[in-house]
Design an enzyme around this catalytic site. Sequence first.
Site: not given
Length: 224
Positions: A3, A51
């Site tokens: 991330d 996503n």
Amino acid sequence: IMDGNGRWAKRRGLPRTAGHTEGEEALARLVRVAVRRNVGWLTVFGFSTENWTRPRAEVRHIVGLHKKLFGRVAELNELNVKVQWMGRPFDTPEARTPKFVQRAIRKAIADTANNTGMVLTVAFDYGSRAEIARAAKHARRASIASASGAVAGAITPHQLGAHLYDPNLPPVDVLVRTSGETRISNFMLWQSAGARVYFTDCSWPDFGAAEIDEAIALARPRSA
Ligand code: IPE
Ligand code: IPE
Ligand code: MG
């Protein structure tokens, strides 16, 4: 959980896509380090079922980077690394992995199948809840079909575990989340029961040898 690519880029006045590009390079570097450290299994969260809602150009960029990642067959063979993938199976209606990435994935798996070193599993179009829901459905079907149990359709954790995308993945020793997020993601929720957790402020593109060593230290007590 890789991330912080976007924030890494933003801090440098770069577009988010530059952060993803650097993140892919960081993974290639980290695979090398992990092999040197004798890591047996490295499983990375590349792209989640959630996503896909990101801006189209960003999604296209990240998807292209996965084609590049699965194309690193020569490097992986040199390192004796076996590549795997997990995510929504290509032949299911919900699956979103584009055909050209499917091809790259299939080729990478086939071309590294004989390697005997570290197993690198890339999660793409992956969500842990989708994985568990599907596993429950398949485990229940199997239970009804066999009807040998006391209650047909009843499932045990062991039976559910056998229907995960990759039932051969060992339990997670250390779950690593980068970029200062001290939250669990939708990643390997079933497999992470009992895992140590390593949170670091380091953004994924900067995650390197020093960070992985700290994570490994959690998995392997000093006495070992
Ligand atoms: C991780 O970085 C890469 C993917 C989720 C594909 P992010 O893109 O989430 O970066 P931040 O969290 O916005 O900084
Ligand atoms: C986790 O990061 C997903 C990947 C690394 C692919 P995100 O930034 O997408 O997700 P959350 O919502 O913070 O868990
Ligand atoms: Mg993020």
